[in-house]
Design a protein around this motif. Sequence first.
Motif, PDB file in Angstrom:
ATOM      1  N   HIS A  92       0.805  -1.208   0.000  1.00  0.00           N
ATOM      2  CA  HIS A  92       0.000   0.000   0.000  1.00  0.00           C
ATOM      3  C   HIS A  92       0.849   1.273   0.000  1.00  0.00           C
ATOM      4  CE1 HIS A  92      -3.538   2.314   0.042  1.00  0.00           C
ATOM      5  NE2 HIS A  92      -2.910   3.111   0.879  1.00  0.00           N
ATOM      6  N   LEU A  93       1.601   1.506   1.100  1.00  0.00           N
ATOM      7  CA  LEU A  93       2.348   2.779   1.184  1.00  0.00           C
ATOM      8  C   LEU A  93       3.359   2.932   0.050  1.00  0.00           C
ATOM      9  CD1 LEU A  93       3.083   3.276   5.007  1.00  0.00           C
ATOM     10  CD2 LEU A  93       1.619   4.657   3.547  1.00  0.00           C
ATOM     11  N   CYS A  94       4.220   1.900  -0.140  1.00  0.00           N
ATOM     12  CA  CYS A  94       5.285   2.038  -1.150  1.00  0.00           C
ATOM     13  C   CYS A  94       4.731   1.904  -2.568  1.00  0.00           C
ATOM     14  CB  CYS A  94       6.385   1.003  -0.888  1.00  0.00           C
ATOM     15  SG  CYS A  94       7.224   1.306   0.678  1.00  0.00           S
ATOM     16  N   ALA A  95       3.856   0.938  -2.786  1.00  0.00           N
ATOM     17  CA  ALA A  95       3.291   0.781  -4.135  1.00  0.00           C
ATOM     18  C   ALA A  95       2.518   2.037  -4.533  1.00  0.00           C
ATOM     19  CB  ALA A  95       2.387  -0.446  -4.189  1.00  0.00           C
ATOM     20  N   GLY A  96       1.793   2.619  -3.566  1.00  0.00           N
ATOM     21  CA  GLY A  96       1.016   3.836  -3.833  1.00  0.00           C
ATOM     22  C   GLY A  96       1.917   4.976  -4.271  1.00  0.00           C
ATOM     23  N   ILE A 239      -5.193   5.517   4.316  1.00  0.00           N
ATOM     24  CA  ILE A 239      -5.694   4.151   4.110  1.00  0.00           C
ATOM     25  C   ILE A 239      -4.840   3.150   4.890  1.00  0.00           C
ATOM     26  CG2 ILE A 239      -6.086   2.330   2.393  1.00  0.00           C
ATOM     27  CD1 ILE A 239      -6.801   4.645   0.462  1.00  0.00           C
ATOM     28  N   SER A 240      -3.525   3.373   4.873  1.00  0.00           N
ATOM     29  CA  SER A 240      -2.656   2.389   5.532  1.00  0.00           C
ATOM     30  C   SER A 240      -2.965   2.275   7.020  1.00  0.00           C
ATOM     31  CB  SER A 240      -1.196   2.752   5.253  1.00  0.00           C
ATOM     32  OG  SER A 240      -0.507   3.066   6.390  1.00  0.00           O
ATOM     33  N   ARG A 241      -3.378   3.382   7.658  1.00  0.00           N
ATOM     34  CA  ARG A 241      -3.722   3.331   9.091  1.00  0.00           C
ATOM     35  C   ARG A 241      -4.912   2.396   9.321  1.00  0.00           C
ATOM     36  NH1 ARG A 241      -2.643   9.774  10.090  1.00  0.00           N
ATOM     37  NH2 ARG A 241      -0.452   9.483  10.590  1.00  0.00           N
ATOM     38  N   ASP A 361       2.858   4.195  12.091  1.00  0.00           N
ATOM     39  CA  ASP A 361       1.924   4.985  11.256  1.00  0.00           C
ATOM     40  C   ASP A 361       1.258   6.116  12.022  1.00  0.00           C
ATOM     41  OD1 ASP A 361       2.371   3.510   8.969  1.00  0.00           O
ATOM     42  OD2 ASP A 361       0.259   3.169   8.544  1.00  0.00           O
ATOM     43  N   GLY A 362       1.822   6.503  13.155  1.00  0.00           N
ATOM     44  CA  GLY A 362       1.249   7.609  13.942  1.00  0.00           C
ATOM     45  C   GLY A 362       0.658   7.116  15.242  1.00  0.00           C
TER      46      GLY A 362
END
Length: 386
Positions: A92-96, A239-241, A361-362
Motif C-alpha cells: 500500500h504505502l510504497c506501491a502507492g 488508508i494504511s492506518r 503509522d502515527g
Amino acid sequence: MEFSFSNSQKMIQKEVRRFAQEELAPQYSRWDREKQYPRELLRKMGSLGFIGTSVSQENGGLGESYITEGIICEEIARGDCSLPMATHVAGHLCAGLLEHGSQEVRDAFLAPLLAGEMIPAFCLTEPGSGTDAVAMQTSAEKKGAAYILNGEKSGITAIMDADVSLVFAKTDPAAGAKGVSCFVVPRNLPGVTMQGYEDLGCNAVVRGSLFLENVEIPASYLIGEEGTGFKMAMRGFDISRILLCLEAISPALVSLEETMAHVKKRVAFGRPLATFEGVSFPIVEHLSLLEAVRLLCYKALWLRDQGRSSSKEAGMVKWMAPRFATNAIRDCMLLHGHYGYTKEYPLEQRLRDVLAIEIADGTSQVSKLVVQREVMGREFLPYNYR
Ligand SMILES: Cc1cc2nc3c(=O)[nH]c(=O)nc-3n(C[C@H](O)[C@H](O)[C@H](O)COP(=O)(O)OP(=O)(O)OC[C@H]3O[C@@H](n4cnc5c(N)ncnc54)[C@H](O)[C@@H]3O)c2cc1C
C-alpha cells in the motif's frame, strides 16, 4: 446499507484464511525467534495477488477495492500479525508512491514489488522527528541529472531486508511540508548503510535505521513532482492506518476465539470457567468493542472506495483499534492462567506484536489530532501548519 462482503470477496477471504492457517500460523513463533523474514512466502503472496491488491491494473495490480485489500490484511494477520506490517507497507504505502513514478521507475521497482520479489521500505521518520515529520533534516540537492541525498532515517520497518527505500527528503528546506520530496533509493548504492534494532515484537520484520551519505541517484528517481512528497505520504497514511488497525483487531479476535474454547473446557469449582461472569463478561466486552471498531474500519475503506475522505474515521480507528486489541489479548493471556504466560501459546507474541501498532503509522495522540482537525477545524490545532 449493506453489511456483507460480495461473493468474490468471500472467496478471497476464504482463500487468504486458508493460506494464513496453513502457511503462516505454524511458523509465526519460529520467524519471531529466528528474526527471519520469510522471503519465499512473500513471493508466494505476490504470485497469489495478496500484495498491492488495490494497485490499478494498468500499473500491474488487480485494481481491487480498498475493502478487498482490508480483507486480505485482516486474514493474513490471523496467521501472523507481524508480517502484514511489512506486506501492507509494501503493497500500500510504497506501491502507492511508486504509482506516481516515471515509467522507468514503475518498470524497475513496482512490478517486482507486487510480485513479492523486491522488499521496499518507507522512510519518513528520523532520529529528531517522528510525529512532527515535516521537521526532517534529510536533504536532497539537485546536481545536473542527479540528486545527492544526505541524512538518517530511523525506526524503519523491514529496513534490514529492504532492497529499495522510498526516502522523504527536503528539496526546499524553507518551504515546510511543501519542500518535502520522495525518492527511490536502491540498497546497493555507495553511501547507503543500515543498522538493525532489537525490538520487543515484530521480530521477523527487523526495524532499523538507514544512513545516507552523499548518495547519488538519477533525477528520474524522484517520485512525482518536487515538493509533493509529504502530501503523498499523508494520503497513503489515510488508508494504511485503517489496514494496520484491521491487522491489530484480527489477532485479538483469534485470541478471543481461542480463549472461549479454553474457558468452555477448563473446569474450576466443578464448573466450566465460561459459566463464571467474571470470565465471560470481559470476553463479551472485548468482542463488542472490537466488532464496533472493525465495522468502522470497513466503513472508512468503503468511503475511500466511493472516492470520499476517510481521514476522520482513520484517526478514530487508529487510536481505538490497537488499544482495544492490546487490552483484549492481555485479558486472553490472563484467562488462560499460567499457560497464557508461556511461549507455548501465541498470546504473549501477539501482545508484543500488536503493541507496535499503537506507535507505527502515527501514535494515538496524533490520530486524535487528526480527528480534532476534521471535527473542530484546522484553526483549533495546537500547532501551525507550515
Ligand atoms: C513498529 C514500528 C514500525 C515503524 N515503521 C516505520 C516505517 O516503516 N517508516 C517510518 O518512517 N517510521 C516508522 N516508524 C516510526 C513511527 O512512525 C514513529 O515512531 C511515530 O510516528 C512517532 O514518532 P516518534 O517515535 O519520533 O515519537 P515523537 O514524535 O517523539 O512522540 C513521542 C510521544 O509524544 C507524543 N506527541 C508528539 N507530538 C504530540 C502532540 N502534538 N500532542 C500530543 N502528543 C504528542 C507522541 O504521541 C508520543 O507518544 C515505526 C515505529 C514503530 C514502533
